[in-house]
Each structure stands twice: as C-alpha cells, then as structure tokens.
Design an enzyme around this catalytic site. Structure first.
Site, short mmCIF file in Angstrom:
data_model
loop_
_atom_site.label_atom_id
_atom_site.label_comp_id
_atom_site.label_asym_id
_atom_site.label_seq_id
_atom_site.Cartn_x
_atom_site.Cartn_y
_atom_site.Cartn_z
N GLU A 69 0.82 -1.21 0.00
CA GLU A 69 0.00 0.00 0.00
C GLU A 69 0.86 1.26 0.00
O GLU A 69 0.52 2.26 -0.65
CB GLU A 69 -0.91 0.03 1.24
CG GLU A 69 -1.99 -1.05 1.28
CD GLU A 69 -1.51 -2.34 1.94
OE1 GLU A 69 -0.27 -2.58 2.01
OE2 GLU A 69 -2.36 -3.13 2.37
N LYS B 268 3.89 1.67 -1.18
CA LYS B 268 4.47 1.86 -2.51
C LYS B 268 3.47 2.56 -3.43
O LYS B 268 3.78 3.57 -4.05
CB LYS B 268 4.85 0.49 -3.10
CG LYS B 268 5.22 0.51 -4.56
CD LYS B 268 5.21 -0.91 -5.13
CE LYS B 268 5.42 -0.91 -6.63
NZ LYS B 268 6.79 -0.51 -7.02
N GLU C 193 16.06 -9.75 -24.45
CA GLU C 193 15.48 -10.21 -23.17
C GLU C 193 14.04 -9.76 -22.91
O GLU C 193 13.67 -9.54 -21.76
CB GLU C 193 16.38 -9.78 -21.98
CG GLU C 193 17.81 -10.26 -22.11
CD GLU C 193 18.71 -9.85 -20.93
OE1 GLU C 193 18.19 -9.57 -19.84
OE2 GLU C 193 19.94 -9.83 -21.12
N CYS D 86 10.19 -2.86 -4.82
CA CYS D 86 10.10 -4.11 -4.08
C CYS D 86 10.46 -5.26 -5.00
O CYS D 86 10.24 -5.19 -6.20
CB CYS D 86 8.67 -4.32 -3.57
SG CYS D 86 8.10 -2.95 -2.57
N HIS E 290 22.56 4.97 -16.79
CA HIS E 290 21.68 5.37 -15.69
C HIS E 290 21.04 6.73 -15.94
O HIS E 290 20.22 7.19 -15.17
CB HIS E 290 22.44 5.36 -14.37
CG HIS E 290 23.01 4.01 -14.06
ND1 HIS E 290 24.27 3.64 -14.47
CD2 HIS E 290 22.47 2.93 -13.45
CE1 HIS E 290 24.49 2.38 -14.10
NE2 HIS E 290 23.42 1.94 -13.48
N1 GLN Z 1 21.91 -8.92 -19.20
C1 GLN Z 1 21.28 -8.10 -18.22
C2 GLN Z 1 20.62 -6.90 -18.90
O1 GLN Z 1 21.11 -6.44 -19.86
C3 GLN Z 1 22.25 -7.61 -17.20
C4 GLN Z 1 21.56 -6.82 -16.13
C5 GLN Z 1 22.45 -6.37 -15.02
O2 GLN Z 1 23.61 -6.11 -15.23
N2 GLN Z 1 21.94 -6.25 -13.82
O3 GLN Z 1 19.62 -6.39 -18.47
#
Ligand code: GLN
Ligand code: ZN
Length: 754
Positions: free
Chosen positions: A20, A22, A484, A516, A694
């Site tokens: 909650e 979050k 991925e 989380c 980032h």
């Molecule tokens: N192979 C993952 C990705 O590219 C590696 C993630 C990570 O370094 N935590 O998302």
C-alpha cells in the site's frame, strides 16, 4: 535497571502487506493524491502494523522503523544533514523525496547496499560545511502515536557511529568519525526528549560494528557510548547490532554503562559467556533469523537461550535483525504445497516464533509444546524430503566436478574465436536487455491474467525480438542480442524454470524506496528439466548472419537475489545452480550459438563483511562460475557482465573468472578501472562501458570516441570491446537508438585511426 521485556523484533516491514505504501507514494509523486492522503495511508499502516505485533504478544515494539524511503535518509533528516542542494525545496516531504530521487535540477543522494543484504540505503553526504542540528519531530510523533494506541513502544535510532561510517565525506579526506563529538550532544538531547516522552528503552542500531574496524574506531564507539550512558535523563539504551559478530567491539562496548545489548546469534558467533561485563546486562538474543524464510528450529534456539542464562543479567528473545528483509506473511501464499509451507516462516510467523520461545523461556515449555512439536515435525519432513536430496543430480555433479578439464589458455582461445567470428577490431555490442516497452508489459500481464494463451504470448515476444534484431542490424552493431523481452527479472526468469526453486505469489521485500522485489525461494536440489533460453536465442540467431549472444544469469547472482537453503553450504547450492547453467551453455552451443554471456552483477554483493571470510567466498564463487562456463569448446566465447567499477577486494577474482570478455561499468569512473585491472595482470577481453545508461542523456560521438581512445591507452586493441555500461531495459527506445548510433559511429571513427 529499567523494567526489561521478554519478546521483541528489531524492526518490521513497512511497505504494507499489499504494498500500500508503494502505491500511495508513487501516486503522490505523480500528483494523483496529495500529501494528506499519503500521510493517512502511512499512519494507517504504522498503526495496524504495531497493533498486530502487540496482539501477537510482543511486549516491546520497535517504532520509528517506518520510513517513506529509507532509514539512513531519515537519520540525515534527524541530524540536519541533508545536502545543501535540496534546501531550495520548501516543503519538508518534497525535500526528503528530492534527496532520495532527485528532481529535474537536483541530483539525488547515491544509493548503496545495506551491508550484505539486498536492501539499498541512501548515502548521506557530509562536508566540512555541514552543521548538524536535531530535528526529532519524526521519532517523537511516531512514539506519541504508538503510545496513544497503548503500544509498549521502543523508539529505534541509527547510532552516531554507524551513521558516520556509512556516510560519504565530501570535500575532505578526514575520516567522518572525527565528527562524532559534534553528534553526541544531539543524541544526548534526543535521549532527553525521548525520556520526556516516556520511552523506557531506546534501541540504538550500530550494525557498522560487525564489519572489520580499527582499534581507533572501536575506541571511538566505546567513548561515545560511555558518554551517552553517563547521561542522567534518558531511556535505557539497547545497543543493537546485526548481520554478524561484534568481535572486539563487544567487550569494549559492554564495559560502558549501556543497559542492554541486542546481538545477532544467527549471522554472528559472539561468545556471550566470555564477556564478563555482560553478566550485568540485559541481553536480547537474536535467535530467529530475520533474513531468511525458514522455520526456526525451536529446540535448538531454546537450548541456545538456555546456555546464555548464566552469563547475562536478564534475557529476552528477538529476531536476529529487522524483519524488513522478509515478506509479511505466509498466509498470502496459496500455491505452496503443504510440506514446503510447513518449513517456512515469513514475518508474522517469525513473530510467533519469538513469542513462543519467550514463553518457553519464562514460563516453561508446556503451554507452547504444540509449536515445538510442529517445528520438530517440519524439520523432520524437510530432512527426509526427496526434493532436497536428488541422488542422480548429486552423483552427476560429483562426476562433472571430478572429470571437468579446464579450458585452453585465454590467448589461445582468443585466437580460435577471432578466426571463427571474424569481427572487426573494437567490436560493438550491448549488455543484453533492450527497453521493456509497454507492449511487452501488456503482453506479460495479459498472459498472467489468462487473457492470452502461451502461443499468442510467444508470438508477441518473437515480434519484439525481431524488432530488436532489425534495429541492431540497422545500427550495424557487430554482436547482437535478442533483447530479453521475455524476462521479467534476470533471476526470477531462471528460478521459475529450475527445479528446486519456488516463486512466491506475494513475497514482496523492499529493495529501496518504493522498489520491491519478490526473491524466489531455493528450497531443494536444483536441476533443469529442459532448456530455458535456447528457443528465444536461436530464433534471434535465425534472423541474422551476425553472431547473437546467448544470455544467462550466473550462479552467484541467482543465489544472491534468492532466499537460499540453510541446510547446506552456499557453495553446494552454487554448484548445483552452476551445473544447470552449464547444461544450458552446452545446449546453446549445440544450437549454433557462438558467444554466451553469463552475467554476475552480484559477485561483489555477496562478499562477506569481514575480510577473513572473503578468500573462502571468492574461491567457491569463482569456482561455481567456472563450473558453469567451462563445459563449452574453446571456440565458444564466454562473456560476463559485472555491474560496477569499484572492484576493490574482488579484483583478482574477476581475472580468475577467466571469461573471454568481461563488460564492466566504467563511464562514470573515466576508464580508471582499466588501470586497476592491468595492475592485477588481467589479460582477457574487456568491454568498459563507454556511456552511462543510468541517465537518459544521449552521449555524443566525440565523447564516446574520447573514452575509447582513453581505453586504448590501457588495453591493447585486440582485447578491447565497445559497449554501454549495463542493460538498456530501463531506458526509452528513442534515446537507446540515438545512443547506440553514436556508439557505433565512434567505434568506426576510432577503428579508422588504428
Ligand atoms: N543482461 C542483463 C541486462 O542487460 C544484465 C543486467 C544487469 O547487469 N543487472 O539487463
Ligand atoms: Zn549491469
């Protein structure tokens, strides 16, 4: 001595049983609810949480363990130590969130791991111009709130020594502990205010003292507590540590007039009996594991408690650390089989264990004999369950460990692989994931809710993969990935497919702020019923003539982000996971995949807190990685990815991983990390991240080319790869395309200069 108590925990989860807090916090951030509404949710959660602990039978209950984001940040507010750059934000709550998350114009505090847990705290910044000042409003308000509900509340603070040791010094080389004298008067004041507010005990957490500390640091801590305990007007002090042994710090601190000690007897091995001063202390014994999910062996915990009785003045029972690190309750897990359920204890169940042990200790076992019986029965079914002892798997693992031959020397492999792959110098690639678009999330949610079937889901993921491959071809990257899209999480994805893991339905644990995670539970022997990634990767490979990297998560990272077995050494579990990953690499190779990346971003995270324990850890963790990656031919390139650039104690281990290529974070550290690697004789392929993923900023061609030229000063061209810092799943598609276009162009530019 002040009246003592018998049963407590050191802290409890705070995100809410259904997350909650979050939801409310994120709604506040996006402006959907106002501050009053957020405060109401927070207050209701706090009051309900305390009432639950009280009704379960704890007779001293931690308060001020609630947080809107993080307890270290709360402590920075308490001590007036927020950085100057947030001072321009007028509203205190918004200022707090600005320090936590930044704003358009304000950089947030750094975040780092809380000891060896998966919780991340915000690192306070302390500069010579920081003038500490006390703001006790939060702890006093939460204490008053608890008292008005009739809760026997014990305020919890982070201690001054830990606060300083975990903060970051800005603009000075002086160790921050030299500022302890400035903090002690504030803590003194605060203790007086808590006494005025009728707190009989205060819990002061000093977990930093379970790490290796110099004699000077231990002496500084002793002096600090000698001072605080000499103050007349204050609650009794419960000096609290967790996550390990206090070692030499314990007798030093016990020599002061502090009334009580809370000691972790699960992760630590402090010998209480050998510290004579503890005979005049109240000791809160942390015998219920606050970090893992297993049911406590009540017989053995009670016998530990019994053995302490003669060595201390008064004894109470507790969790070993805050229950922040485990999910709220098992009651929310409907998919568990009966046996597995009986072996587990989450937050609520652990509180019950504490109360049961305290009752047995103070009134004898009769009234709680049933609980002891249940614990014994669970231990016996767990010991005999075939899933924990798969003879075929164990035999095979032994055989592989005995017979496995290493790979050829790195230089020889590099030559074979170069011929086979015929890549240009400075090959370009990415770390694995591409943006997790809303299309992907919608498909995953639809599958979970049963709105689409498996076939439709696979079709949608394949469409994503085709897009990502087409994009990489268009950008002219050299080594491609499938992106991925099918992975919700790089550990959970594998845990869901491996025998021996259980994925909880709502076992949420706070990782940081409102983030989380739901760590899988490793309960049994690990095996791989069928290939886990081969279909996706070979599909991607079928769309291109360029090599596609197979992407796997390494054994250490899978363990680091799971709850692990406590009935065998972690190294045994690591080797079992490694064997499954090894099988996967062999299947990928057989399917024509020539490069396989095994990510180990958590290698450094599991590093033991004490230096003496590190060589053994590095030995088995490197061993499990090599087991996972040495089943393939010398012609198959093994890559790995590590998510940080401060290698410190693990730097030689990185060389020992013996991966053909290692990608690492380097953009923020300006390639310095390459010199660190050269210094330990690292002579394998390396892909220092050439831009920081980032941030949403698109790096220019010149900037990336500059980084590459810098890297070429430290690494010969035949070993250097070109890639971003980390996976791209949190970034937007437009910035990713622009950034990668510049990355490829920069690589071509520098190639032309060779
Ligand atoms: N192979 C993952 C990705 O590219 C590696 C993630 C990570 O370094 N935590 O998302
Ligand atoms: Zn990474």
């Amino acid at each position: 001595m002040t009246t003592t108590f018998t049963a407590t925990v050191l802290g409890s989860p705070r995100i809410g049983p259904h997350r909650e807090l979050k939801r409310a916090t994120e709604s506040y951030w996006t402006g959907r609810i106002d501050a009053d509404a957020l405060q109401r949710v927070a207050r209701d959660l706090r009051r309900q949480g305390l009432a639950d602990l009280h009704s379960q039978g704890l007779d001293s209950i931690p308060v001020n363990t609630f947080s809107f984001y993080d307890q270290m940040l709360d402590t920075a507010v308490l001590l007036g130590a927020l950085p100057d750059r947030v001072a321009s934000v007028p509203d205190p709550l918004d200022r707090y969130f600005a320090a936590a998350r930044g704003t358009d114009t304000i950089a947030p505090l750094e975040m780092t791991k809380w000891f060896d847990t998966n919780y991340h705290y915000l690192v306070p910044e302390i500069s010579p111009s920081t003038t500490f000042s006390l703001d006790a409003s939060k702890v006093l308000a939460e204490l008053a709130e608890a008292h008005s509900d009739g809760i026997p509340a014990r305020p919890v603070l982070i201690g001054p020594v830990t606060f300083l040791l975990l903060s970051k010094a800005i603009g000075t080389d002086e160790p921050l502990l030299t500022r302890l004298d400035e903090l002690l008067p504030l803590y003194g004041d605060l203790l007086g205010k808590l006494a005025d507010a009728d707190a009989s005990w205060v819990q002061i957490d000093e977990p930093a003292l379970v790490c290796d500390r110099t004699d000077e640091e231990i002496e500084a801590a002793r002096t600090a507590y000698e001072h605080l305990s000499s103050l007349g007007h204050r609650p009794a002090i419960l000096l609290t540590s967790y996550f390990g042994s206090l070692g030499d710090a314990l007798p030093a601190l016990a020599s002061t007039d502090v009334e009580g000690f809370a000691i972790d007897l699960v992760a630590g091995q402090d010998s209480i009996g050998s510290v004579p001063d503890l005979a005049r202390k109240f000791v809160v014994a942390g015998v219920v594991d606050g970090r893992n999910v297993w049911r406590t062996d009540l017989d053995s915990a009670l016998s530990t408690l019994g053995s302490l009785l003669g060595s201390v003045d008064t004894l109470a029972v507790s969790s070993s650390c805050s229950l922040l690190h485990v999910p709220y309750t098992l009651a929310a897990e409907s998919g568990l089989d009966k046996a597995l359920r009986s072996w587990l204890a989450f937050g609520t169940e652990k509180v019950r264990e504490v109360v049961t042990l305290a009752t047995a200790l103070t009134q004898g076992r009769e009234s709680v004999e049933d609980d002891f019986g249940l614990a014994r029965a669970a231990a016996s079914t767990r010991g005999n369950d075939k899933r924990l002892n798969d003879a075929a798997l164990r035999g095979r693992l032994d055989a592989v460990l005995r017979s496995a031959t290493g790979r050829a020397p790195a230089a020889q492999r590099r030559k074979i692989q170069a011929e086979l792959l015929s890549l240009p110098p400075l090959p370009t690639t990415t770390i694995g994931s591409y943006p997790q678009t809303s299309k992907i999330r919608v498909a995953r949610a639809a599958l979970r809710k049963g709105e689409i079937g498996e076939t439709e889901y696979v079709a949608r993921m394949r469409a994503e993969i085709a897009d990502v491959v087409a994009l990489q071809e268009k950008l002219d990257l050299d080594v491609l990935v499938h992106g991925e899209p099918e992975r919700n999480d790089m550990v959970q994805y594998f845990a869901e497919q491996l025998e021996g893991f259980f994925a909880t339905a709502s076992g949420w644990v706070q990782s940081y702020g409102t983030r989380c995670v739901r760590p899988p539970i490793l309960y049994g022997d690990v095996s791989r019923p069928k290939p886990m990634t081969v279909d996706w990767i070979t599909y991607a490979q079928s769309l291109t003539d360029k090599p596609v990297k197979g992407m796997l998560t390494g054994p250490v990272t899978i363990l680091a982000w799971s709850f692990v077995r406590d009935d065998q050494p972690l190294s045994d579990s690591a080797n079992q996971v490694a064997l499954s990953i090894r099988d996967e690499t062999i299947d990928l190779q057989a399917a024509g995949i020539r490069i396989i990346q095994v990510d180990e971003p958590a290698l450094r995270e599991l590093l033991p807190l004490r230096a003496a324990d590190r060589p053994a850890y590095l030995d088995w963790s490197v061993g499990s990685f090599r087991l996972a990656t040495s089943g393939v031919a010398d012609s198959t390139a093994i890559h790995t990815h590590l998510c940080y650039s401060e290698f410190g104690a693990v730097i030689s281990a990185i060389a020992s991983l013996d991966a053909d290529v290692t990608s690492i974070e380097a953009a923020r550290s300006h390639m310095e990390v390459l010199d660190d690697l050269s210094a330990v004789g690292f002579d394998l392929g390396v892909g220092p991240g050439v831009y920081d993923i980032h941030s949403p900023r698109v790096p220019s061609v010149d900037e990336i080319a500059g980084s590459l030229r810098e890297a070429l000063n430290a690494v010969p061209v035949e070993r250097l790869w070109v890639n971003p810092d980390c996976g791209l799943k949190t970034r937007g598609p437009l910035e990713v395309e622009a950034s990668l276009r510049n990355l490829v162009e920069a690589a071509k530019l520098v190639r032309a200069e060779l």
